[in-house]
Design an enzyme around this catalytic site. Structure first.
Site, PDB file in Angstrom:
ATOM      1  N   CYS A   1      12.776 -23.189  -7.669  1.00  0.00           N
ATOM      2  CA  CYS A   1      12.317 -24.434  -7.077  1.00  0.00           C
ATOM      3  C   CYS A   1      10.918 -24.724  -7.592  1.00  0.00           C
ATOM      4  O   CYS A   1      10.320 -23.915  -8.291  1.00  0.00           O
ATOM      5  CB  CYS A   1      12.307 -24.345  -5.547  1.00  0.00           C
ATOM      6  SG  CYS A   1      13.934 -24.092  -4.808  1.00  0.00           S
TER       7      CYS A   1
ATOM      8  N   ARG B   1      13.713 -29.091  -4.939  1.00  0.00           N
ATOM      9  CA  ARG B   1      14.686 -28.077  -4.531  1.00  0.00           C
ATOM     10  C   ARG B   1      15.837 -27.904  -5.514  1.00  0.00           C
ATOM     11  O   ARG B   1      16.423 -28.890  -5.979  1.00  0.00           O
ATOM     12  CB  ARG B   1      15.260 -28.418  -3.155  1.00  0.00           C
ATOM     13  CG  ARG B   1      16.124 -27.274  -2.614  1.00  0.00           C
ATOM     14  CD  ARG B   1      16.738 -27.596  -1.284  1.00  0.00           C
ATOM     15  NE  ARG B   1      17.474 -26.429  -0.781  1.00  0.00           N
ATOM     16  CZ  ARG B   1      18.469 -26.481   0.084  1.00  0.00           C
ATOM     17  NH1 ARG B   1      18.857 -27.633   0.570  1.00  0.00           N
ATOM     18  NH2 ARG B   1      19.092 -25.382   0.464  1.00  0.00           N
TER      19      ARG B   1
ATOM     20  N   GLY C   1      17.782  -9.744 -18.988  1.00  0.00           N
ATOM     21  CA  GLY C   1      17.315  -8.365 -19.133  1.00  0.00           C
ATOM     22  C   GLY C   1      15.816  -8.202 -19.233  1.00  0.00           C
ATOM     23  O   GLY C   1      15.332  -7.144 -19.665  1.00  0.00           O
TER      24      GLY C   1
END
Length: 566
Positions: free
Chosen positions: A2, A49, A364
């Site tokens: 967000c 949002r 990763g």
């Protein structure tokens, strides 16, 4: 993912403040709210949002009936929110994970509240009863947070620096935008006119220490022995737990897959746990590169092995070069290796947003820093030096890899999750003897690789595949991505400009025409903010003039590396 924005003590009109808040709108494409706090002059929040949990009650600033004087704007995920709710018998009004922070703050205060959060987060909390404003950021700065503070008490907070760059302080006082330090919280006194004064800035978690929330973790106390078999089992247990806890989402989950060790372990574990948990859709994996790039070929093998729904994004050097400027604007940095590595990640994120319905994306990041994965660790003068360098890199992740991973995905409204930076996993790994963690037998990340040896989670050739920087592996071995950049950008910078580079750019002076171009683009969009980058990322203990691993004298192709491992 967000976008949070807040301003305290600004004399600008609300329309001007709202305009500034809208500059980070890409971080939350699902909804926007701009709210002024009643009873306080010049206190307002902006929130963009991206819906992941509780579609009905998830708008912010979060304000619940139980705490009428508390207002919370946060970005991130609190993975242990249900555990904390049960442990302390909190009566939550919503299903939003961040609500638990309000309950923790009310009961324990801001320091313990931040310490008990297992997750990635950046927050601004307003307490009108006690007239306080609190800021906080997760241990590794996975979630971004910037602050602007003037001498006369204006405080601006934003997920990205661009949300603060056009804020005009009263009387023209200079205001420096700085990244909020990861693992810290700050408390400000709030005056009725919205101005603030910093009264407390403290670290709540150090990456080498086991987090306080570990006592409530779903994985209990681990065997303390340094026997290698026990250590390797502990690593597998903590890593799988790190992936499992990050599965919380109501949006589709996918995974970036470069075909390297780290993303392959994440993708394979994610697919395994998704199947065990009865996830109703296949995990999508995504790789990017030219047709014959090492990453594309390796990722293809891994995807076939683990059974993911695999997507390949092919891009040419010309397409990558055209994207450089918009990538730098997203990144807010001119660090050489960060820009190089970000182009591919930016383009694959764009593909994910436009062509699929995956929104929560695993990756990763963090493994190289944690497990001494960069090939220059082979040149560490001692095991102690290697261990210290590992910690330094982890503490600076927010300036480099975490910044890259956040901005390239958030630019396209995606949420990134990084299991290798799980608090318990990192604290445990860093507690192991130094000699266990350094490269062994000419192989970097040896302990991590050996921990999964024989588990058949990923193919052995991938398990022992040599570290290949993302910015290198996306193009062929014949010609690296950085070579394409250098060749194409050199014509845009003259020899005369290079000769004057130290005068024009005294801070972090560019040494190559490629670096000069990156800096010029940065200054075009963010003039006067070069100090957002304190220094360039560069290998240590070796005569390096470029951050690319392929320029180092100790670099070997993957085949040469595999031959050495046999």
């Amino acid at each position: 993912m967000c976008g949070i924005w807040a301003m305290f003590g600004s004399d600008e009109c609300l329309s001007a403040q709202c305009t500034n808040a809208m500059k980070i709108a890409h971080r939350g494409p699902d909804a926007f709210r701009f709210e002024n706090i009643n009873g306080y002059t010049n206190c307002c929040f902006g929130f963009h949002r991206l819906v992941i949990l509780d579609q009905l009650h998830g708008m912010q600033p979060l304000h619940v009936k139980k705490f009428p004087s508390l207002w919370l704007c946060y970005n991130g995920e609190i993975y242990n929110h249900l555990t904390l709710k049960k442990q302390f018998d909190f009566e939550c009004q919503t299903e939003v994970d961040g609500e638990v922070l309000l309950h923790l703050y009310d009961r324990f205060g801001i320091q313990k509240a931040a310490s008990l959060l297992d997750g990635t987060f950046a927050f601004v909390l307003l307490d009108t009863t006690n007239e306080k404003v609190c800021l906080g950021r997760d241990t590794y700065g996975v979630r971004p947070l910037f602050r602007l503070l003037t001498d006369n008490g204006l405080l601006g907070v934003s997920s990205e620096a661009k949300g603060l760059m056009d804020v005009i302080p009263a009387l023209g006082n200079p205001a420096k935008i700085t990244p909020f330090l990861p693992g810290y919280f700050e408390v400000f006194d709030l005056k009725p006119n919205g101005k603030v004064k910093s009264i407390q800035l403290e670290q709540f978690h150090e990456c080498t220490n086991e987090p306080i929330h570990a006592i409530y973790d779903t994985v209990g106390k681990l065997p303390a022995s340094f026997d290698e078999d026990i250590v390797k089992n502990n690593i597998r247990t903590l890593f799988e737990n790190a992936v499992r806890k990050r599965l919380m989402a109501t949006r589709r989950i996918g995974c970036l897959l470069s075909g390297g060790l780290d993303s392959s372990l994440v993708a394979a574990t994610l697919v395994k746990l998704a199947k065990e948990g009865g996830l109703k859709y296949p995990i999508q994996t995504f790789s990017i590169g030219s047709e014959d790039s090492p990453d594309i070929l390796a990722a293809r093998k891994v995807a076939a092995y683990i059974g993911s729904e695999h997507h390949e994004v092919n891009f040419t050097a010309e397409e990558g070069i055209r994207a450089v400027e918009e990538v730098i604007v997203s990144l807010e940095t001119y660090d050489i290796t960060t820009v190089r590595a970000s182009v591919g990640m930016y383009l694959v994120s764009k593909y994910i947003r436009e062509k699929t319905d995956s929104v929560v994306i695993f990756s990763g990041e963090g493994s190289d820093e944690l497990t001494q994965g960069y090939i220059y660790f082979h040149k560490a003068p001692s095991t102690k030096a290697g261990a210290e360098e590992s910690v330094r890199l982890l503490k600076e992740l927010y300036l480099f890899d975490n910044l890259r991973a956040d901005r390239t995905t958030s630019a396209h409204g995606l949420e990134l999750r990084v299991p290798f930076l799980d608090h318990r996993l990192t604290a445990y790994y860093l507690s192991l003897p130094e000699e266990m963690r350094n490269p062994r037998h000419g192989v970097e990340k040896y302990l991590l690789r050996d921990s999964f040896s024989g588990q058949k989670l990923i193919p052995d050739e991938i398990l022992w595949r040599r570290k290949e920087a993302f910015s290198d592996g996306v193009m062929s071995l014949k010609k690296s991505w950085y070579i394409f950049l250098e060749e194409n950008l050199s014509s845009t910078v003259t020899d005369g400009q290079m000769a004057d580079a130290s005068k024009i750019f005294p801070h972090n002076t560019p040494r190559t025409k490629e670096a000069y171009y990156f800096r010029r683009v940065f200054e075009k969009h963010f003039p006067g903010h070069a100090e957002l980058l304190p220094h360039f990322w560069m290998p240590r203990w070796i005569d390096a003039t470029d951050p690319s691993a392929r320029t180092l004298p100790i670099y070997k192709t993957n085949q040469e590396h595999l031959n050495n491992c046999k």
